[in-house]
Enzyme design. Structure first.
Site, short mmCIF file in Angstrom:
data_model
loop_
_atom_site.label_atom_id
_atom_site.label_comp_id
_atom_site.label_asym_id
_atom_site.label_seq_id
_atom_site.Cartn_x
_atom_site.Cartn_y
_atom_site.Cartn_z
N HIS A 17 0.85 -1.18 0.00
CA HIS A 17 0.00 0.00 0.00
C HIS A 17 0.89 1.24 0.00
O HIS A 17 2.08 1.17 0.35
CB HIS A 17 -0.92 -0.01 1.23
CG HIS A 17 -2.00 -1.04 1.11
ND1 HIS A 17 -2.49 -1.72 2.20
CD2 HIS A 17 -2.69 -1.49 0.03
CE1 HIS A 17 -3.44 -2.55 1.80
NE2 HIS A 17 -3.56 -2.44 0.49
N LYS A 21 5.19 1.54 0.79
CA LYS A 21 6.08 1.34 -0.36
C LYS A 21 7.54 1.54 -0.01
O LYS A 21 8.40 0.79 -0.47
CB LYS A 21 5.66 2.24 -1.52
CG LYS A 21 4.36 1.75 -2.16
CD LYS A 21 4.14 2.33 -3.51
CE LYS A 21 2.79 2.04 -4.09
NZ LYS A 21 2.31 0.68 -4.03
N THR A 43 2.15 -5.10 -8.32
CA THR A 43 1.15 -4.19 -8.84
C THR A 43 1.89 -3.03 -9.51
O THR A 43 3.07 -2.79 -9.26
CB THR A 43 0.21 -3.70 -7.72
OG1 THR A 43 0.99 -3.25 -6.62
CG2 THR A 43 -0.73 -4.80 -7.27
N THR A 46 4.07 -0.28 -7.66
CA THR A 46 5.15 -0.94 -6.94
C THR A 46 6.21 -1.44 -7.91
O THR A 46 7.41 -1.29 -7.68
CB THR A 46 4.61 -2.08 -6.06
OG1 THR A 46 3.64 -1.54 -5.15
CG2 THR A 46 5.71 -2.76 -5.28
N GLY A 64 -3.52 -2.05 -7.95
CA GLY A 64 -4.37 -2.82 -7.04
C GLY A 64 -5.85 -2.51 -7.16
O GLY A 64 -6.66 -3.43 -7.35
N ASP A 69 -4.50 -6.85 -7.77
CA ASP A 69 -4.49 -7.88 -6.72
C ASP A 69 -5.15 -9.17 -7.23
O ASP A 69 -4.67 -10.27 -6.95
CB ASP A 69 -5.23 -7.39 -5.47
CG ASP A 69 -4.55 -6.19 -4.82
OD1 ASP A 69 -3.31 -6.11 -4.88
OD2 ASP A 69 -5.27 -5.34 -4.28
N ASP A 89 -1.31 -1.55 4.77
CA ASP A 89 -1.61 -0.50 5.74
C ASP A 89 -3.03 -0.76 6.23
O ASP A 89 -4.00 -0.39 5.58
CB ASP A 89 -1.51 0.88 5.09
CG ASP A 89 -1.72 2.00 6.10
OD1 ASP A 89 -2.16 1.73 7.25
OD2 ASP A 89 -1.46 3.17 5.75
N HIS A 96 -10.54 -1.23 -2.48
CA HIS A 96 -10.58 -2.56 -3.09
C HIS A 96 -10.30 -3.65 -2.05
O HIS A 96 -9.71 -4.67 -2.35
CB HIS A 96 -9.57 -2.63 -4.24
CG HIS A 96 -8.16 -2.37 -3.83
ND1 HIS A 96 -7.72 -1.17 -3.34
CD2 HIS A 96 -7.08 -3.18 -3.84
CE1 HIS A 96 -6.44 -1.25 -3.06
NE2 HIS A 96 -6.02 -2.47 -3.34
N ASP A 99 -10.90 -7.23 -2.95
CA ASP A 99 -9.87 -7.84 -3.79
C ASP A 99 -8.68 -8.29 -2.94
O ASP A 99 -8.09 -9.35 -3.18
CB ASP A 99 -9.38 -6.86 -4.86
CG ASP A 99 -10.44 -6.50 -5.88
OD1 ASP A 99 -11.53 -7.11 -5.86
OD2 ASP A 99 -10.17 -5.60 -6.70
N ARG A 105 -7.07 -14.90 0.64
CA ARG A 105 -7.80 -16.17 0.70
C ARG A 105 -7.20 -17.19 -0.26
O ARG A 105 -7.02 -18.36 0.09
CB ARG A 105 -9.27 -15.95 0.39
CG ARG A 105 -10.10 -17.22 0.49
CD ARG A 105 -11.59 -16.93 0.28
NE ARG A 105 -12.36 -18.13 0.48
CZ ARG A 105 -12.62 -19.03 -0.47
NH1 ARG A 105 -12.17 -18.84 -1.69
NH2 ARG A 105 -13.34 -20.10 -0.21
#
Length: 159
Positions: A17, A21, A43, A46, A64, A69, A89, A96, A99, A105
């Site tokens: 996030h 970064k 992403t 990044t 993201g 993501d 963060d 999102h 996501d 998960r």
């Protein structure tokens, strides 16, 4: 026989996030030699930051909030990613969030290790890359005035 997915070159995902970064760049700098031997996906922002600041050739996914993501989650589900370093963060609501939770998960479902903070990132990196240099050792060398730049934070990184 190993239970990990057979890939010709280890692939890791690096995600952070916005407020994390800099910590991810510092983490990647300290593991640059090992990451350079991996395929790295990240992403978009990044990936660009890692390329500009470290010269690390990270494959950019979408941003993201625009599905990056989920692109990484799809690579996880396909068995293409060995580990995820996602500095989150949790104090800032993310538009999102669904996501992000789906990505985490999929890590759990596919039994792919992931780290969501600097401390677990170091532990996972030590396992993946076999490094014996712990964040505490790095902090001690910083305090001793060795050639590393002091970074601050409980494990030697800015939050």
């Amino acid at each position: 026989m190993s239970t990990t997915t057979a890939v010709s070159r280890r692939c890791v995902a690096l995600i952070a996030h916005d407020s994390k970064k800099e910590a991810l760049v510092e983490f990647a700098r300290r593991h640059l030699a090992e990451l350079a031997r991996c395929e790295v996906v990240a992403t978009q922002a990044t990936a660009m930051l890692l390329r500009l600041r470290l010269g690390l050739d990270a494959v950019p996914m979408r941003p993201g909030p625009d599905g990056g993501d989920l692109q990484i989650a799809a690579k996880l589900a396909a068995g293409e990613i060995s580990a995820v370093f996602f500095l989150r963060d949790v104090m800032v609501a993310q538009p999102h969030e669904a996501d992000i939770l789906a990505l985490l998960r999929i890590c759990d479902v596919c039994d792919v290790p992931y780290a969501t903070n600097v401390a677990t990132a170091w532990m996972l990196a030590q396992e993946l890359f076999g490094r014996s240099e712990s964040p505490e050792a790095l902090r001690a060398s910083d305090e001793a005035g060795e050639s590393r730049e002091p970074s601050g934070g409980p494990l030697g990184f800015q939050a």
